[in-house]
Design a protein around this motif. Structure first.
Motif, PDB file in Angstrom:
ATOM      1  N   VAL A  44     -90.214  51.429 -36.835  1.00  0.00           N
ATOM      2  CA  VAL A  44     -91.466  51.059 -37.510  1.00  0.00           C
ATOM      3  C   VAL A  44     -92.508  50.625 -36.472  1.00  0.00           C
ATOM      4  O   VAL A  44     -93.687  50.956 -36.573  1.00  0.00           O
ATOM      5  CB  VAL A  44     -91.214  49.958 -38.570  1.00  0.00           C
ATOM      6  N   GLY A  45     -92.064  49.905 -35.448  1.00  0.00           N
ATOM      7  CA  GLY A  45     -92.965  49.477 -34.374  1.00  0.00           C
ATOM      8  C   GLY A  45     -93.575  50.677 -33.668  1.00  0.00           C
ATOM      9  O   GLY A  45     -94.786  50.715 -33.417  1.00  0.00           O
ATOM     10  N   ASP A  46     -92.751  51.687 -33.392  1.00  0.00           N
ATOM     11  CA  ASP A  46     -93.256  52.902 -32.736  1.00  0.00           C
ATOM     12  C   ASP A  46     -94.283  53.603 -33.626  1.00  0.00           C
ATOM     13  O   ASP A  46     -95.325  54.063 -33.152  1.00  0.00           O
ATOM     14  CB  ASP A  46     -92.103  53.881 -32.441  1.00  0.00           C
ATOM     15  N   ALA A  47     -93.966  53.696 -34.929  1.00  0.00           N
ATOM     16  CA  ALA A  47     -94.884  54.373 -35.862  1.00  0.00           C
ATOM     17  C   ALA A  47     -96.196  53.596 -35.974  1.00  0.00           C
ATOM     18  O   ALA A  47     -97.274  54.190 -36.071  1.00  0.00           O
ATOM     19  CB  ALA A  47     -94.226  54.527 -37.234  1.00  0.00           C
ATOM     20  N   LEU A  48     -96.103  52.280 -35.934  1.00  0.00           N
ATOM     21  CA  LEU A  48     -97.307  51.446 -36.024  1.00  0.00           C
ATOM     22  C   LEU A  48     -98.209  51.646 -34.802  1.00  0.00           C
ATOM     23  O   LEU A  48     -99.424  51.854 -34.931  1.00  0.00           O
ATOM     24  CB  LEU A  48     -96.912  49.968 -36.147  1.00  0.00           C
ATOM     25  N   LEU A  49     -97.613  51.630 -33.613  1.00  0.00           N
ATOM     26  CA  LEU A  49     -98.415  51.818 -32.389  1.00  0.00           C
ATOM     27  C   LEU A  49     -99.044  53.207 -32.359  1.00  0.00           C
ATOM     28  O   LEU A  49    -100.207  53.360 -31.975  1.00  0.00           O
ATOM     29  CB  LEU A  49     -97.543  51.604 -31.138  1.00  0.00           C
ATOM     30  N   TRP A  50     -98.289  54.193 -32.793  1.00  0.00           N
ATOM     31  CA  TRP A  50     -98.810  55.564 -32.827  1.00  0.00           C
ATOM     32  C   TRP A  50    -100.003  55.642 -33.787  1.00  0.00           C
ATOM     33  O   TRP A  50    -101.029  56.258 -33.479  1.00  0.00           O
ATOM     34  CB  TRP A  50     -97.696  56.521 -33.267  1.00  0.00           C
ATOM     35  N   THR A  51     -99.870  54.983 -34.942  1.00  0.00           N
ATOM     36  CA  THR A  51    -100.945  54.989 -35.944  1.00  0.00           C
ATOM     37  C   THR A  51    -102.207  54.334 -35.385  1.00  0.00           C
ATOM     38  O   THR A  51    -103.327  54.830 -35.563  1.00  0.00           O
ATOM     39  CB  THR A  51    -100.498  54.243 -37.217  1.00  0.00           C
ATOM     40  N   LEU A  52    -102.020  53.226 -34.693  1.00  0.00           N
ATOM     41  CA  LEU A  52    -103.175  52.534 -34.106  1.00  0.00           C
ATOM     42  C   LEU A  52    -103.857  53.422 -33.080  1.00  0.00           C
ATOM     43  O   LEU A  52    -105.084  53.470 -32.986  1.00  0.00           O
ATOM     44  CB  LEU A  52    -102.721  51.221 -33.464  1.00  0.00           C
ATOM     45  N   GLU A  53    -103.055  54.145 -32.330  1.00  0.00           N
ATOM     46  CA  GLU A  53    -103.606  55.049 -31.322  1.00  0.00           C
ATOM     47  C   GLU A  53    -104.460  56.127 -31.993  1.00  0.00           C
ATOM     48  O   GLU A  53    -105.562  56.444 -31.522  1.00  0.00           O
ATOM     49  CB  GLU A  53    -102.461  55.692 -30.524  1.00  0.00           C
ATOM     50  N   GLN A  54    -103.952  56.671 -33.119  1.00  0.00           N
ATOM     51  CA  GLN A  54    -104.723  57.701 -33.846  1.00  0.00           C
ATOM     52  C   GLN A  54    -106.025  57.115 -34.381  1.00  0.00           C
ATOM     53  O   GLN A  54    -107.083  57.725 -34.288  1.00  0.00           O
ATOM     54  CB  GLN A  54    -103.930  58.259 -35.045  1.00  0.00           C
ATOM     55  N   GLY A  55    -105.922  55.910 -34.968  1.00  0.00           N
ATOM     56  CA  GLY A  55    -107.071  55.302 -35.620  1.00  0.00           C
ATOM     57  C   GLY A  55    -108.121  54.795 -34.643  1.00  0.00           C
ATOM     58  O   GLY A  55    -109.324  54.835 -34.928  1.00  0.00           O
ATOM     59  N   LEU A  56    -107.671  54.335 -33.487  1.00  0.00           N
ATOM     60  CA  LEU A  56    -108.592  53.680 -32.550  1.00  0.00           C
ATOM     61  C   LEU A  56    -109.110  54.610 -31.462  1.00  0.00           C
ATOM     62  O   LEU A  56    -110.147  54.327 -30.842  1.00  0.00           O
ATOM     63  CB  LEU A  56    -107.907  52.478 -31.886  1.00  0.00           C
ATOM     64  N   GLY A  57    -108.398  55.687 -31.210  1.00  0.00           N
ATOM     65  CA  GLY A  57    -108.832  56.598 -30.154  1.00  0.00           C
ATOM     66  C   GLY A  57    -108.953  55.873 -28.825  1.00  0.00           C
ATOM     67  O   GLY A  57    -108.023  55.197 -28.395  1.00  0.00           O
ATOM     68  N   GLU A  58    -110.140  55.979 -28.206  1.00  0.00           N
ATOM     69  CA  GLU A  58    -110.319  55.381 -26.870  1.00  0.00           C
ATOM     70  C   GLU A  58    -110.259  53.866 -26.876  1.00  0.00           C
ATOM     71  O   GLU A  58    -110.028  53.237 -25.845  1.00  0.00           O
ATOM     72  CB  GLU A  58    -111.654  55.835 -26.284  1.00  0.00           C
ATOM     73  N   ALA A  59    -110.474  53.274 -28.053  1.00  0.00           N
ATOM     74  CA  ALA A  59    -110.403  51.805 -28.142  1.00  0.00           C
ATOM     75  C   ALA A  59    -108.955  51.308 -28.034  1.00  0.00           C
ATOM     76  O   ALA A  59    -108.715  50.116 -27.897  1.00  0.00           O
ATOM     77  CB  ALA A  59    -111.033  51.322 -29.450  1.00  0.00           C
ATOM     78  N   PHE A  60    -108.001  52.240 -28.118  1.00  0.00           N
ATOM     79  CA  PHE A  60    -106.595  51.859 -27.965  1.00  0.00           C
ATOM     80  C   PHE A  60    -106.258  51.852 -26.473  1.00  0.00           C
ATOM     81  O   PHE A  60    -105.577  52.718 -25.941  1.00  0.00           O
ATOM     82  CB  PHE A  60    -105.693  52.838 -28.727  1.00  0.00           C
TER      83      PHE A  60
END
Ligand code: HEM
Length: 140
Positions: free
Chosen positions: A96-112
Motif C-alpha cells: 500500500v505504501g508503494d502504491a501511495l507513493l506512486w500515486t503521489l508521483e502521478q498526481g504531483l509530477g515535478e512537485a514530487f
C-alpha cells in the motif's frame, strides 16, 4: 522515527495539491495497488468510489494532524485494529505504501521531489507503526 517541521510542511503542501483531484487520485491508487498485487482485490467488498473517499478522508485527517500526532493516535490504532479484521498483513502495508507513493508521483509530477518523497515515506512509516503496533508478530 519522528518528523521534522520541514517534512510536515512538504507533506501538507503536497497533499493540498492532490486534494482537489482526490477521486482521481483514489482511482489511480487502487488501480496501482491491484496491479502490484491482484490478490488484494477480493479483500475490498464495498463500493470502490466510497472506499476511495474514506481513504482520502483518513489521509486528510492524518496529514492535517501531523503537528499534533498525539491527537490521532487512538483513531489510527483503532483503524489498524479494524484492518486486522479485513485480513490485512504487515506485508500489505508495504505494498500500500508503494502504491501511495506512486500515486503521489502521478498526481504531483515535478512537485514530487526527492524531499517530498522522503517526507511522505516518513509519514507513511509512522502511520503504519502506529496502526500496527502490537498487532503483528514482527515489528513494523
Ligand atoms: C495507513 C494506511 C491505511 C489507511 C489510512 C487506510 C484507510 C482505510 C479506511 C479509512 C477504511 C474504511 C473503513 C475503516 O475505517 O475501517 C479502510 C478500509 C479497508 N482497507 Fe485500509 N487503510 C490503510 C491501509 C490498508 C492496507 C495496508 C490494506 C491492505 C490491503 C488495506 C485494506 C483495506 C480493506 C480491505 C478495507 C475494507 C474494505 C471493505 O470493507 O470493502 N488498508 N482503510
Amino acid at each position: 522515527m519522528s518528523l521534522t517541521s520541514t517534512q510536515i510542511k512538504l507533506v501538507q503542501d503536497s497533499f493540498a495539491l492532490v486534494a482537489p483531484i482526490a477521486d482521481t487520485a483514489a482511482q489511480l491508487f487502487y488501480g496501482r495497488l491491484f496491479e502490484l498485487d491482484p490478490s488484494l482485490r477480493h479483500m475490498f467488498k464495498s463500493d470502490m468510489k466510497e472506499q476511495g473517499r474514506k481513504l482520502m478522508q483518513m489521509l486528510s485527517v492524518a496529514v492535517h494532524a501531523l503537528n499534533n500526532l498525539d491527537g490521532i493516535i487512538s483513531a489510527v490504532q483503532a483503524l489498524g485494529q479494524r484492518h486486522v479484521g479485513y485480513g490485512v498483513t504487515m506485508e500489505h502495508y508495504a505494498i500500500v505504501g508503494d502504491a501511495l507513493l506512486w500515486t503521489l508521483e502521478q498526481g504531483l509530477g515535478e512537485a514530487f521531489t526527492p524531499e517530498v518523497k522522503e517526507a511522505w515515506t516518513a509519514v507513511y512509516v509512522l502511520l503504519t507503526q502506529v496502526a500496527t503496533a502490537n498487532l503483528y508478530p514482527e515489528p513494523a
